[in-house]
Design a protein around this motif. Structure first.
Motif, PDB file in Angstrom:
ATOM      1  N   ALA A 133       0.839  -1.198   0.000  1.00 48.86           N
ATOM      2  CA  ALA A 133       0.000   0.000   0.000  1.00 48.86           C
ATOM      3  C   ALA A 133       0.873   1.246   0.000  1.00 48.86           C
ATOM      4  N   GLU A 134       0.368   2.295  -0.668  1.00 47.98           N
ATOM      5  CA  GLU A 134       1.106   3.557  -0.677  1.00 47.98           C
ATOM      6  C   GLU A 134       0.183   4.733  -0.903  1.00 47.98           C
ATOM      7  N   ARG A 135       0.681   5.903  -0.480  1.00 45.64           N
ATOM      8  CA  ARG A 135      -0.021   7.176  -0.694  1.00 45.64           C
ATOM      9  C   ARG A 135       0.828   7.981  -1.652  1.00 45.64           C
ATOM     10  N   VAL A 136       0.504   7.889  -2.935  1.00 47.43           N
ATOM     11  CA  VAL A 136       1.288   8.583  -3.951  1.00 47.43           C
ATOM     12  C   VAL A 136       0.433   8.784  -5.191  1.00 47.43           C
ATOM     13  N   SER A 137       0.663   9.876  -5.879  1.00 50.20           N
ATOM     14  CA  SER A 137      -0.053  10.146  -7.123  1.00 50.20           C
ATOM     15  C   SER A 137       0.306   9.069  -8.150  1.00 50.20           C
ATOM     16  N   SER A 138      -0.637   8.769  -9.021  1.00 50.90           N
ATOM     17  CA  SER A 138      -0.378   7.740 -10.040  1.00 50.90           C
ATOM     18  C   SER A 138       0.708   8.157 -11.024  1.00 50.90           C
ATOM     19  N   ILE A 139       0.986   9.463 -11.109  1.00 53.98           N
ATOM     20  CA  ILE A 139       2.020   9.904 -12.047  1.00 53.98           C
ATOM     21  C   ILE A 139       3.401   9.927 -11.414  1.00 53.98           C
ATOM     22  N   ALA A 140       3.466   9.750 -10.095  1.00 51.21           N
ATOM     23  CA  ALA A 140       4.756   9.717  -9.403  1.00 51.21           C
ATOM     24  C   ALA A 140       5.330   8.300  -9.447  1.00 51.21           C
ATOM     25  N   LYS A 141       6.548   8.168  -8.973  1.00 52.69           N
ATOM     26  CA  LYS A 141       7.170   6.851  -8.860  1.00 52.69           C
ATOM     27  C   LYS A 141       6.410   6.065  -7.791  1.00 52.69           C
ATOM     28  N   ARG A 142       5.909   4.915  -8.168  1.00 49.33           N
ATOM     29  CA  ARG A 142       5.112   4.101  -7.247  1.00 49.33           C
ATOM     30  C   ARG A 142       5.964   2.937  -6.743  1.00 49.33           C
ATOM     31  N   ALA A 143       6.709   3.201  -5.691  1.00 54.81           N
ATOM     32  CA  ALA A 143       7.668   2.231  -5.160  1.00 54.81           C
ATOM     33  C   ALA A 143       6.994   0.938  -4.710  1.00 54.81           C
ATOM     34  N   GLN A 144       5.832   1.050  -4.065  1.00 52.10           N
ATOM     35  CA  GLN A 144       5.161  -0.151  -3.572  1.00 52.10           C
ATOM     36  C   GLN A 144       4.560  -0.977  -4.715  1.00 52.10           C
TER      37      GLN A 144
END
Length: 183
Positions: free
Chosen positions: A34-45
């Motif tokens: 799970a993560e809290r990040v914009s879909s356009i950012a790097k999605r590490a999880q």
């Protein structure tokens, strides 16, 4: 094994992240990334989940827009999963599920991804129209550039002989912003 992936764009959407986690675990996910990040950012999880899954596993998400930013992105993720022998399962599809192990499931997911991308484009268009209207009425200024507020400090530090890279680090702004201010 079924592995889950949950994402929200902002910290304010904590309830949504908790609901996704709950739904994924109820669907049998033994592990949830799970993560809290914009879909356009790097999605590490997301990357961690894609690395974690093995042949025969299933990656589960609650909705396609939690996984991908566009149809091309969705198809790219599906291709990566299929290359590893991993299926994709989308839980929240109006009472039914979509599973990429079947041709119908792949078709449905591609169509739903296209609809989600279309909805996002409409939302962004309405947002741009709203901003243009607010600007025309003098109600929208936009944000003040962070680095420009510190221009005097940048110039002072440079006059003291501090290197641009150290100025950027000290003030918490980008190197390019420092160079822009220095002209």
């Amino acid at each position: 094994m079924t592995v889950g992936y949950a994402r929200t764009s902002t910290v304010e959407q904590e309830a949504s992240l908790e609901a996704q986690d709950r739904d994924l675990r109820a669907a049998g996910c033994g592990k949830v990334f799970a993560e809290r990040v914009s879909s356009i950012a790097k999605r590490a999880q997301l990357e961690a989940a894609l690395e974690y899954v093995r042949e025969g596993d299933t990656l589960a998400v609650t909705k396609p827009d939690r996984l991908a930013r566009s149809v091309a992105d969705l198809l790219g993720i599906i291709a990566r999963l299929e290359a590893k022998g991993v299926a994709l399962r989308v839980l929240s599809m109006g009472g039914s599920e979509v599973d990429t192990r079947t041709p119908t499931g792949r078709l449905m997911l591609t169509m739903l991804g296209a609809v989600a991308e279309f909805e996002r484009a409409l939302m962004l268009e309405r947002q741009r129209e709203g901003i243009a209207k607010a600007k025309a009425e003098g109600k929208y200024q936009g944000r003040v550039p962070t680095a420009q507020r510190q221009a005097a400090e940048v110039l002072r530090l440079k006059a003291e002989g501090v290197r641009p890279v150290d100025i950027a680090r000290k003030l918490g702004i980008g190197r390019a912003s420092v160079y822009r201010i220095l002209g």
